[in-house]
Design a protein around this motif. Structure first.
Motif, mmCIF file in Angstrom:
data_model
loop_
_atom_site.group_PDB
_atom_site.id
_atom_site.type_symbol
_atom_site.label_atom_id
_atom_site.label_comp_id
_atom_site.label_asym_id
_atom_site.label_seq_id
_atom_site.Cartn_x
_atom_site.Cartn_y
_atom_site.Cartn_z
ATOM 1 N N ILE A 50 6.665 0.766 -40.782
ATOM 2 C CA ILE A 50 6.773 -0.064 -41.979
ATOM 3 C C ILE A 50 6.334 -1.508 -41.732
ATOM 4 N N VAL B 135 19.044 0.500 -50.317
ATOM 5 C CA VAL B 135 18.172 0.501 -49.141
ATOM 6 C C VAL B 135 18.989 0.089 -47.925
ATOM 7 N N LEU C 112 18.779 -1.055 -44.043
ATOM 8 C CA LEU C 112 17.869 -1.600 -43.034
ATOM 9 C C LEU C 112 18.573 -1.562 -41.686
ATOM 10 N N PHE D 230 9.700 0.417 -54.487
ATOM 11 C CA PHE D 230 9.794 -0.626 -53.466
ATOM 12 C C PHE D 230 8.619 -0.585 -52.492
ATOM 13 N N LYS E 51 14.019 1.937 -41.932
ATOM 14 C CA LYS E 51 14.497 1.610 -43.271
ATOM 15 C C LYS E 51 14.699 2.933 -44.010
ATOM 16 N N HIS E 52 15.784 3.024 -44.816
ATOM 17 C CA HIS E 52 16.132 4.284 -45.472
ATOM 18 C C HIS E 52 16.540 4.020 -46.916
ATOM 19 N N LEU E 53 16.314 5.009 -47.782
ATOM 20 C CA LEU E 53 16.622 4.920 -49.211
ATOM 21 C C LEU E 53 17.656 5.969 -49.574
ATOM 22 N N CYS F 12 2.234 3.278 -44.829
ATOM 23 C CA CYS F 12 2.129 1.822 -44.847
ATOM 24 C C CYS F 12 0.788 1.384 -44.261
ATOM 25 N N GLY G 164 8.825 0.975 -49.062
ATOM 26 C CA GLY G 164 9.582 0.349 -47.980
ATOM 27 C C GLY G 164 8.700 -0.372 -46.986
ATOM 28 N N SER H 289 11.847 5.707 -44.432
ATOM 29 C CA SER H 289 10.613 5.104 -44.919
ATOM 30 C C SER H 289 9.482 5.450 -43.949
ATOM 31 N N PRO H 290 8.245 5.451 -44.469
ATOM 32 C CA PRO H 290 7.871 5.127 -45.850
ATOM 33 C C PRO H 290 8.103 6.316 -46.791
#
Length: 512
Positions: free
Chosen positions: A208, A149, A151, A180, A163-165, A195, A183, A173-174
């Motif tokens: 988020i 992840v 941030l 998680f 935020k990124h995955l 979210c 996010g 995100s989301p």
């Protein structure tokens, strides 16, 4: 004395110390995780992140690059013995055997080159921090393992920018709520993958975070505001209009969500949807694919499998061995147990039975031959079977055949005693689990036990009856008073001559 408070403080200190030691760094597809572990824990942690321990002769160039910033002894994946590598102590690296139960400084994991991510490109004075799915802070790294992840935020800012995955690429995100919590800082709506915030708080523009509630201001003289804004409660300023909240149907396309901006709004792809060809396409399944293969078919992403495997009919994200014939080679791996290191563990797909022999082979189980599974006909298939009904009947509940209705009345056609032709094309096919039900095995064992008990009882009765008859047997013929009993005696030649002479002497007076 209450020991609860000191115990909690002590546990908190331990957790902080453990968290501080969870660090990772990567070079290419090779990552070093710095956390004390034995060999079993190291191998398990690698698998949890979709990686594997490297062999002692793999990725040595990348390992030497990592050695510039590492110091300690780390686990590798050896052959028959556990292996470790020492770095930072002298020139180069050294590899050697290590007892499997030893606790080393960490372990080295190798990932698929197509699943790792490069550094996230941030702009506008923002900084990026990285953390893996298992809680490792990734520092001084060229690449990042899947599930990391990122941030993105500004120094001193109350809320992050985004935020990124990592899933071969960085997903904003989301994302989908199962990973998680999408996010999200507070909650995630699994229906829309967006979210959510508690009552009294609103969603931040980063999508988020939840903003803190603001105190109400007494109303005052209102003023005119530009488009996209409205007078605030105090009447002295203008505030943004949340078009998304006032008109929920602004973005009604597949996978779209409305994002409120300062004075305007935008329609963006929600969560696990990405923009392709002017529309939003769902890619969430790609993160769950067991073999990390994902293809777009008819506008929808589907998991794929490596050669020799197929997508499981029970779970579209898992792969199983493709054994479409009556027999196929078994999947074998070396036994990890130290006392069985020369043995193999072989496995077969469901519905097949293992035959070790010279070459481990999986043979199809004929479920139709072992038990009655269908009302009419049972057709064996590789790894399973299907039920079929005769003409005029329809398959129901995978195994029952129900007569078709015609004009509100049942058809007059009756089943043929010899079996009429099967209407396979018009009846649905049901694949059942190939393993024998537990009650079949239990009934067989119970029947054998009952048979053996009956045989034992019958044998005991026969022996008892024979014993009684033998005890009551009397030799009446030998007890008769007029019967002389003769005994045989062995004699020699001299004895025979003497007996003959005596007999002759007794007979001579009678002649006179």
């Amino acid at each position: 004395m209450n020991l609860a408070a000191p115990a909690l403080i002590f546990c908190a200190l331990l957790l902080q110390e453990a968290a501080a030691s969870l660090r990772a760094s990567c070079s290419g597809e090779l990552c070093c995780f710095q956390s004390p572990a034995d060999f079993e824990a190291a191998e398990r942690n690698c698998k949890e992140t979709n990686g594997k321990l490297i062999q002692s002769d793999e990725q040595m160039d990348a390992l030497k690059r990592l050695a510039r910033t590492l110091t300690g002894r780390f686990w590798l994946r050896g052959g028959t013995n556990c292996t470790a590598v020492s770095v930072g102590a002298g020139p180069g690296v050294s590899v050697g055997p290590e007892p499997c139960r030893s606790t080393l400084d960490g372990f080295l994991c190798l990932f698929d080159s197509s699943s790792v991510c490069g550094a996230f490109q941030s702009s506008g004075g923002t900084s990026v921090t990285y953390r893996t799915v298992t809680g490792f802070d990734v520092l001084e790294s060229e690449t990042f393992p899947p599930g990391t992840v990122a941030l993105v935020g500004r120094p001193g800012a109350q809320y992050p920018d985004s935020k990124h995955l990592c899933s071969s690429t960085w997903l904003p995100s989301p994302w989908f709520c199962e990973v998680f919590q999408g996010g999200c800082d507070h909650g995630c709506n699994k229906t829309s993958n967006t979210c959510t915030c508690p009552l009294g708080r609103s969603l931040h523009p980063n999508n988020i975070s939840c903003t803190e509630p603001t105190a109400a201001v007494p109303p005052a003289q209102t003023q005119r505001c530009p488009r996209g804004y409205k007078p605030a409660a105090d009447g002295r300023r203008c505030e943004d209009v949340d078009e998304c909240a006032e008109a929920p149907d602004l973005c009604a396309g597949e996978g779209e969500q409305c994002v409120n901006l300062d004075g305007r709004y935008e329609c963006r792809c929600a969560g696990d949807f990405v923009e392709e060809d002017g529309g939003c396409v769902n890619t969430s399944i790609c993160l769950l694919c067991e073999h990390m293969k994902c293809d777009k078919v008819g506008g929808v992403y589907r998991c794929g499998c490596k050669e020799g495997f197929r997508v499981s009919p029970k779970n579209p994200t898992e792969c199983e061995q493709d054994c479409s014939q009556g027999a196929c080679p078994a999947t074998c791996a070396s036994n990890p147990a130290p006392d069985k290191k020369d043995m193999q563990q072989c496995f077969c797909p469901q519905g097949f039975i293992l035959d070790l022999g010279d070459s481990p082979t999986c043979h199809d189980i004929d479920e139709c031959d072992s038990q009655a599974l269908c009302d009419h006909e049972c057709v064996n298939l590789p790894g399973g079977f299907k039920c079929a009904c005769r003409k005029g009947y329809q398959l129901q509940d995978t195994e029952k055949c129900v007569r078709l209705q015609q004009g509100g009345e049942e058809e007059e056609e009756e089943e043929s005693a010899s079996g009429s032709p099967l209407d396979l094309a018009s009846t649905p096919v049901s694949l059942q689990p190939a393993a024998f039900p537990s009650y079949v095995k239990t009934g067989s064992v119970l029947g054998i036990i009952v048979f053996l008990v009956l045989c034992a009882v019958l044998l005991a009765c026969v022996v008892k009856q024979a014993f009684r008859r033998c005890m009551s047997l009397e030799l009446n013929s030998l007890k008769h008073p007029n019967i002389d009993i003769f005994y045989l005696q062995q004699v020699t030649t001299e004895t025979y001559k003497r007996l003959s002479f005596d007999k002759q002497c007794r007979n001579e007076p009678q002649r006179d």
